[in-house]
Scaffold this active site. Structure first.
Site, mmCIF file in Angstrom:
data_model
loop_
_atom_site.group_PDB
_atom_site.id
_atom_site.type_symbol
_atom_site.label_atom_id
_atom_site.label_comp_id
_atom_site.label_asym_id
_atom_site.label_seq_id
_atom_site.Cartn_x
_atom_site.Cartn_y
_atom_site.Cartn_z
ATOM 1 C CD GLU A 138 38.948 -35.484 -39.248
ATOM 2 O OE1 GLU A 138 39.699 -36.484 -39.108
ATOM 3 O OE2 GLU A 138 39.279 -34.348 -38.876
ATOM 4 C CB CYS B 55 39.771 -44.003 -39.631
ATOM 5 S SG CYS B 55 39.771 -43.100 -38.074
HETATM 6 P P1 NAD Z 1 29.730 -44.730 -44.598
HETATM 7 O O1 NAD Z 1 29.439 -45.725 -45.654
HETATM 8 O O2 NAD Z 1 28.932 -44.757 -43.347
HETATM 9 O O3 NAD Z 1 29.661 -43.299 -45.285
HETATM 10 C C1 NAD Z 1 29.920 -42.125 -44.558
HETATM 11 C C2 NAD Z 1 28.743 -41.188 -44.719
HETATM 12 O O4 NAD Z 1 28.630 -40.799 -46.070
HETATM 13 C C3 NAD Z 1 27.410 -41.814 -44.323
HETATM 14 O O5 NAD Z 1 26.705 -40.928 -43.484
HETATM 15 C C4 NAD Z 1 26.713 -42.025 -45.645
HETATM 16 O O6 NAD Z 1 25.307 -41.898 -45.550
HETATM 17 C C5 NAD Z 1 27.288 -40.931 -46.519
HETATM 18 N N1 NAD Z 1 27.281 -41.284 -47.925
HETATM 19 C C6 NAD Z 1 27.561 -42.493 -48.469
HETATM 20 N N2 NAD Z 1 27.459 -42.441 -49.817
HETATM 21 C C7 NAD Z 1 27.116 -41.178 -50.127
HETATM 22 C C8 NAD Z 1 26.872 -40.487 -51.360
HETATM 23 N N3 NAD Z 1 26.960 -41.103 -52.539
HETATM 24 N N4 NAD Z 1 26.537 -39.181 -51.310
HETATM 25 C C9 NAD Z 1 26.443 -38.552 -50.123
HETATM 26 N N5 NAD Z 1 26.677 -39.153 -48.930
HETATM 27 C C10 NAD Z 1 26.993 -40.438 -48.933
HETATM 28 O O7 NAD Z 1 31.237 -44.834 -44.099
HETATM 29 P P2 NAD Z 1 32.513 -45.221 -44.939
HETATM 30 O O8 NAD Z 1 32.803 -44.163 -45.948
HETATM 31 O O9 NAD Z 1 32.475 -46.635 -45.351
HETATM 32 O O10 NAD Z 1 33.572 -45.077 -43.745
HETATM 33 C C11 NAD Z 1 34.761 -45.746 -43.778
HETATM 34 C C12 NAD Z 1 35.863 -44.816 -44.241
HETATM 35 O O11 NAD Z 1 35.919 -43.696 -43.391
HETATM 36 C C13 NAD Z 1 37.226 -45.455 -44.160
HETATM 37 O O12 NAD Z 1 37.988 -45.049 -45.269
HETATM 38 C C14 NAD Z 1 37.812 -44.873 -42.885
HETATM 39 O O13 NAD Z 1 39.211 -44.835 -42.851
HETATM 40 C C15 NAD Z 1 37.230 -43.502 -42.911
HETATM 41 N N6 NAD Z 1 37.153 -42.975 -41.566
HETATM 42 C C16 NAD Z 1 37.873 -41.892 -41.267
HETATM 43 C C17 NAD Z 1 37.852 -41.399 -39.984
HETATM 44 C C18 NAD Z 1 38.620 -40.191 -39.588
HETATM 45 O O14 NAD Z 1 38.372 -39.703 -38.500
HETATM 46 N N7 NAD Z 1 39.519 -39.685 -40.391
HETATM 47 C C19 NAD Z 1 37.076 -42.033 -39.020
HETATM 48 C C20 NAD Z 1 36.333 -43.147 -39.383
HETATM 49 C C21 NAD Z 1 36.368 -43.608 -40.665
#
Ligand code: NAD
Length: 500
Positions: free
Chosen positions: A243, A277
């Site tokens: 997602e 998102c």
């Molecule tokens: P985040 O930084 O919380 O990361 C998401 C998860 O990935 C966390 O649990 C984190 O611990 C893990 N993570 C981070 N780096 C990692 C690595 N190197 N290796 C393994 N795991 C790792 O969240 P984010 O990515 O900043 O979230 C924002 C993004 O998510 C935006 O692009 C947003 O559009 C997207 N998003 C999508 C949805 C959807 O439903 N499609 C919903 C919310 C957010």
């Protein structure tokens, strides 16, 4: 329903297990909370292998227990979301806690129908055989959640995974530490502590989890980490749902109801301070329509958050310093037409409108990556065709919004563009329709969930065919192929050979 089907269903139901009755002790488990990723996965797998998670009674009990967790701890949850993101209690209920309660109620209402074996017809050549599709849980599911809706996006996949009868390991986002800690405390108190685990942590803990074998990985977050997840899953041939996000455009047609459009855009964009998102990332319209829309957007911001949004209890904050710096950096050199004030100490960034001259200019920072904050670029296009070309020239968005009363224009967007979802005259709200699949396409993700889609996602549709042995009707498909058999094959078993 056939006899064997009803036997199977009642067999599953007879395995009584509720969240409050003691769960059978899993061999080799001390019963203590596992602290390590590997131990959490191993305990979850042993719990799954006892078979208890398959029972409908267990699934229903877990969903009801999760509902109790949410309702009984609403105030604590709201406090955690306020600490992490400055969310108001009402926004926290509408977009997170209450959203989950509705999803649970919808799932409980339909669980029996969604999970019942489905009889399907067999071809004449296989009569009197009987065929059915049986939904079976996948096993142990890993849910990796992001920080922006840290409760909803962690627990909504859990609802589907439990409803489908899986054991689950949850990894909340470390960037929402108050919510993560609360989930880690409440989940083992309320749910089956051997089948459902919470592993808190950041990259090292997630990396350790990803080294384990899961039966499904459900990841929500950015595309860069999505690639890491997909690579790790490949080692175990584990199916993955991604997602992801990206830039979700909003096209405002010349004939749109501009005052209502402005209010809805402001709501969709500035909820959770733009950290959604499916928030409208930028607005596209002809220069004439943009000129009329601009003052209406300014007025709508004032209506929602007052003259000083910093003192509005309904306006959120940026999650951390890194994102705050990134967002304020976007305003450098940009043409800010409204808002733009910020305060690093409280990570406050005012609802901000920015004018974009040329969306294809590589120097135009706000048009490069997903904004994911309260900055709304206004992008001029020549006409409808140019708007459609702009959408199609970029990554497929998670959501696309079109404001127009014209059914013809709406239909053009449905047919001529590709996106996870389209919202006509309203942003965000498609999420609240439980029967609509929620997910992306292309760069915005793969797979979809919510409602019945979640149960489908977290289960395998097993094909089951039962043939009686007498009379043995399969002689026709076994050699020797006599002339008579060939005639039967051509007419009954596999017709079409002579029809060209
Ligand atoms: P985040 O930084 O919380 O990361 C998401 C998860 O990935 C966390 O649990 C984190 O611990 C893990 N993570 C981070 N780096 C990692 C690595 N190197 N290796 C393994 N795991 C790792 O969240 P984010 O990515 O900043 O979230 C924002 C993004 O998510 C935006 O692009 C947003 O559009 C997207 N998003 C999508 C949805 C959807 O439903 N499609 C919903 C919310 C957010």
């Amino acid at each position: 329903m056939s006899e064997s089907m009803s036997t199977m269903t009642s067999g599953a139901e007879s395995t009584e297990a509720t969240a409050n009755t003691p769960v059978p002790v899993v061999e080799g488990s001390s019963g203590a909370r596992p602290a390590e990723p590997r131990e959490a996965v191993a305990t979850a797998r042993r719990a799954f292998e006892t078979g208890r998670t398959k029972a409908r009674a267990w699934r229903v009990a877990q969903l009801k227990a999760l509902r109790v967790l949410l309702v009984d701890h609403e105030a604590e949850i709201a406090a955690a979301l306020h600490a992490d993101l400055g969310k108001s209690a009402t926004e926290a209920w509408v977009t997170e806690t209450g959203f989950l309660v509705r999803e649970i109620d919808h799932t409980l209402r339909h669980l029996r129908a969604w999970t019942a074996p489905r009889r399907v017809p067999v071809p004449l050549s296989l009569a009197p055989g009987r065929a059915r599709v049986v939904r079976e849980p996948l096993g142990v599911v890993l849910v990796i959640a992001p920080w922006n809706y840290p409760l909803q996006l962690c627990l909504a996949p859990l609802v589907g995974a439990l409803a489908a009868g899986n054991a689950v390991v949850l990894k909340p986002s470390e960037l929402a530490p108050a919510t993560s800690a609360l989930i880690a405390r409440l989940v083992p108190e309320h749910l089956d502590p051997e089948a459902v685990h919470v592993v808190e942590g950041a990259v090292p803990e997630t990396t350790a989890l990803l080294a384990e074998r899961f039966d499904h990985i459900f990841y929500t977050g950015n595309g860069a980490v999505g690639r890491i997840v997909l690579e790790a899953a490949a080692a175990h041939l584990t199916p993955v749902t991604l997602e992801l996000g990206g830039k979700s455009p909003a096209y405002v047609a010349d004939d749109a109801d501009l005052p209502v459009t402005a209010r809805r855009l402001v709501w969709g964009k500035f909820t959770n301070a733009g950290q959604t998102c499916v928030a409208p990332d930028y607005v596209v319209a002809t220069p004439e329509t943009l000129a009329k829309l601009k003052p209406l957007l300014v007025e709508a911001i004032r209506e929602a958050f007052g003259d000083d949004p910093a003192s509005s209890p309904d306006y959120g904050r940026i999650v951390d310093g890194r994102h705050f710096e990134r967002l304020t950096g976007l305003l450098d050199g940009g043409r800010v037409v409204a808002g733009g004030r910020s305060d690093a100490a409280t990570r406050y960034l005012e609802p901000t409108l920015v004018e974009v001259a040329d969306p294809d200019d590589p120097e135009e920072a706000v048009m490069r990556d997903e904004i994911f904050g309260p900055v709304l670029p206004l992008v001029p296009v020549a006409d409808l065709d140019a708007a459609i070309a702009l959408v199609n020239g970029r990554d497929k968005p998670l959501a696309l919004y079109v404001f127009t009363p014209s059914a013809v224009v709406r239909e053009r967007f449905v047919r001529e563009t590709s996106s996870g979802a389209i919202g006509f005259n309203i942003p965000l709200a498609h999420l609240a329709v439980p029967e609509l699949p929620f997910g992306g396409v292309g760069a915005s993700g793969m797979g979809a969930y919510h409602g019945e889609r979640s149960v489908e996602l977290f289960s395998h549709a097993k094909a089951v065919l039962t043939m009686p042995t007498r009379p043995d009707t399969t002689a026709w498909i076994r050699p020797p192929f006599t002339r008579f058999k060939e005639q039967v094959i051509d007419r009954v078993v596999s017709p079409g050979r002579r029809r060209r």
